[in-house]
Design a protein around this motif. Sequence first.
Motif, mmCIF file in Angstrom:
data_model
loop_
_atom_site.group_PDB
_atom_site.id
_atom_site.type_symbol
_atom_site.label_atom_id
_atom_site.label_comp_id
_atom_site.label_asym_id
_atom_site.label_seq_id
_atom_site.Cartn_x
_atom_site.Cartn_y
_atom_site.Cartn_z
ATOM 1 N N CYS A 80 -3.120 -1.421 -3.668
ATOM 2 C CA CYS A 80 -4.121 -2.225 -2.965
ATOM 3 C C CYS A 80 -5.069 -2.918 -3.946
ATOM 4 N N PRO B 131 -3.649 -1.552 5.050
ATOM 5 C CA PRO B 131 -3.913 -1.302 3.637
ATOM 6 C C PRO B 131 -5.116 -0.373 3.486
ATOM 7 N N CYS B 132 -4.988 0.633 2.625
ATOM 8 C CA CYS B 132 -6.079 1.597 2.475
ATOM 9 C C CYS B 132 -7.212 0.980 1.662
ATOM 10 N N GLY B 133 -6.877 0.005 0.818
ATOM 11 C CA GLY B 133 -7.895 -0.656 0.013
ATOM 12 C C GLY B 133 -8.262 0.130 -1.228
ATOM 13 N N GLU B 134 -7.695 1.320 -1.366
ATOM 14 C CA GLU B 134 -8.115 2.193 -2.470
ATOM 15 C C GLU B 134 -7.011 2.573 -3.440
ATOM 16 N N CYS B 135 -5.768 2.587 -2.963
ATOM 17 C CA CYS B 135 -4.694 2.993 -3.881
ATOM 18 C C CYS B 135 -4.517 1.939 -4.976
ATOM 19 N N CYS C 58 0.832 -1.206 0.000
ATOM 20 C CA CYS C 58 0.000 0.000 0.000
ATOM 21 C C CYS C 58 0.873 1.265 0.000
ATOM 22 N N THR C 59 0.456 2.257 -0.784
ATOM 23 C CA THR C 59 1.274 3.471 -0.920
ATOM 24 C C THR C 59 0.742 4.628 -0.068
HETATM 25 ZN ZN LIG Z 1 -3.469 1.127 -0.357
#
Ligand SMILES: [Zn+2]
Length: 344
Positions: free
Chosen positions: A65, A58-62, A52-53
């Motif tokens: 992810c 983990p943001c789940g959106e980048c 994850c960046t």
């Molecule tokens: Zn992420």
Amino acid sequence: MNNWNLIGHEWAVKFLAQSVATDRVAHAYLVTGAHGIGKTTLARALAQALQCTRDNKPCGECNACRQVATNRHLDVQMIEGVPPRYNFEKDSLAPPRASDREKRALRILQIRDMLRDVSRAPFEGKHKVVILRRFEEAEEEAANAFLKTLEEPPRYARFILTARDATMVLPTIVSRCQILNLRPLAISEVEEALVARGKAEKDRARLIARLSGGRIGWAVRASADAAMLESRVRYLDELDAVLMEGRAERIARAGELDKQKEELPDVLDAWISWWRDVLLIQTGDGARITNVDRENNLRNAATRFARDQIYRAIQRARETARYLAQNVNDRLAMEVLILELPSV
Ligand SMILES: [Zn+2]
């Protein structure tokens, strides 16, 4: 619910989230637990957290992810055992012969390919992550080839192994991994999660939760895949029928069942759970039955069979499941079992 988007296994998530946040992620993890308990889901979430960046990984959106979630991240790979006679050159399966028993194995060729890839630095991420599913299926030479890298992994490499049980993996490998042993969730927790997440309506969630034995991954799959539950109904119908049949019909049925070889372990599981339910009702513990959709049928059986007949049916079905795992003559094993079942 948390960023990891996992149901249950909070302690494992908390532990891993902390390791990621403090940049103290181990080089190798071994995630253990029953089939369908959520090992691969946890492994994938950890891979996301590692790649994850953004903050709150983990943001789940980048991008990273999303790519991990759809198996498209260049620095995350997942490998698992393949059936016998797998054609590595064509990357395809040779047509199976009827006599083949489909026993998968993680082979040395797969490990060598993976290690070659891991020896190159990551393309975009900070890490190279490899998920090795069902590592208990690794051939010994494959496990040994992997061990060398595990002893001195490249600094960017992270390995996540999954296996049913740590005792099924080479001790030299286990000793180099951090072990995360996932346990079944409470049945009520599974049931509530299925309803809360809109995966199943109440009655269905209740049945699936019980059938899952607390294995959340299995429960989520079963909610989405009607076929998983339909086959169970078929297996139980078959058992119902067997109990009313005579000798000749039973022999014929064993032959029919033998045509669905790969399903036999599931057939036996369903039968064992049915008999266990009959026993629970007889002993006044009916609230704990698994097959809640067949309660009438179970109550009926509880009045017809004697305690020792039920015990014996459970015991023999378990033995037969063990025989099947040992590659004995399936048809004969099933025939003996079916002939020994009591009659209504
Ligand atoms: Zn992420």
